[in-house]
Scaffold this active site. Structure first.
Site, PDB file in Angstrom:
ATOM      1  N   VAL A  66       0.846  -1.194   0.000  1.00  0.00           N
ATOM      2  CA  VAL A  66       0.000   0.000   0.000  1.00  0.00           C
ATOM      3  C   VAL A  66       0.883   1.247   0.000  1.00  0.00           C
ATOM      4  O   VAL A  66       1.683   1.458   0.910  1.00  0.00           O
ATOM      5  CB  VAL A  66      -0.952   0.013   1.210  1.00  0.00           C
ATOM      6  CG1 VAL A  66      -1.823   1.271   1.190  1.00  0.00           C
ATOM      7  CG2 VAL A  66      -1.827  -1.238   1.223  1.00  0.00           C
ATOM      8  N   LYS A  67       0.720   2.058  -1.022  1.00  0.00           N
ATOM      9  CA  LYS A  67       1.549   3.252  -1.211  1.00  0.00           C
ATOM     10  C   LYS A  67       0.829   4.449  -0.589  1.00  0.00           C
ATOM     11  O   LYS A  67      -0.295   4.786  -0.979  1.00  0.00           O
ATOM     12  CB  LYS A  67       1.796   3.467  -2.702  1.00  0.00           C
ATOM     13  CG  LYS A  67       2.957   4.379  -3.051  1.00  0.00           C
ATOM     14  CD  LYS A  67       3.193   4.318  -4.561  1.00  0.00           C
ATOM     15  CE  LYS A  67       4.361   5.184  -4.988  1.00  0.00           C
ATOM     16  NZ  LYS A  67       4.531   5.171  -6.454  1.00  0.00           N
TER      17      LYS A  67
END
Length: 217
Positions: free
Chosen positions: A86-87
């Protein structure tokens, strides 16, 4: 050093994988839009397609900027595939979200890092990766490589496990310089990676070998 490709183009991802050196993929909303991928369902399906090609970490960026929305969106992205990272953007609520996902055992990539202080906060919050943007700093006459050196020193001082993912790579020398100063990962468009193959002496030497081999026939 790990090699990630920075694109949402499936053909380029396959080409990099076929080289045998690809460790992962990073994407962002701009790269998705460039490929004409729009809408929640289409984006998620595209991430699934990338995960089917590459057996490595795939950074999927949240579009939200508030803690609650980032948590909801990040949980949905992480559910797509075990390889999804997850960025999260480097903002106050982003730091809180990094801690949330770290506590849940979900990998994260903190993006838009432009200072050592930002990288330190992300590492303290448990980020898996921090992404200093090398090329964008160079664009404003600031030494992006020096930032990576500073982060490397700080992380080594305190044995942070967070990996330095050098982003915004513009050319092959960025890749070489990042390798020399100890970046854990580079993420690059395909052309700078392919340019590492090239050297005029290799080309002229190969041409000579081919010419000489024909004399042996």
């Amino acid at each position: 050093m790990k090699f990630f490709i920075d694109t949402a183009n499936l053909q380029q991802i396959k080409e990099a994988k076929d080289l045998g050196i690809l460790d992962g993929v990073t994407t962002n909303p701009s790269l998705m839009a460039k490929e004409g991928i729009r809408g929640d369902e289409a984006i998620k399906n595209h991430y699934k397609a990338i995960c089917d090609i590459v057996d490595g970490d795939i950074s999927a960026e949240v579009l939200s900027t508030t803690y609650e929305e980032m948590i909801k969106e990040g949980d949905e992205l992480a559910a797509i595939h075990p390889n999804i990272v997850v960025k999260i953007p480097m903002i106050k609520d982003g730091i809180k979200a990094l801690k949330y996902f770290s506590d849940k055992g979900i990998k994260t990539n903190c993006t838009l890092i432009f200072s050592a202080g930002q990288a330190l906060l992300a590492a303290k919050a448990g980020a898996t990766y921090v992404s200093p943007f090398l090329g964008r700093l160079d664009d404003i006459s600031t030494d992006g490589l020096n930032l990576i050196q500073e982060i490397r020193l700080i992380f080594d001082n305190y044995m942070y496990e967070t990996e330095i993912l050098a982003a915004s790579i513009r050319h092959s020398m960025h890749i070489i310089d990042c390798a020399k100063i100890g970046a854990d990962v580079i993420t690059s468009p395909l052309p700078p990676i392919l340019s590492l193959l090239k050297h005029p002496l290799t080309e002229s030497g190969l041409a000579q070998f081919v010419a000489d081999s024909q004399k042996l026939a």
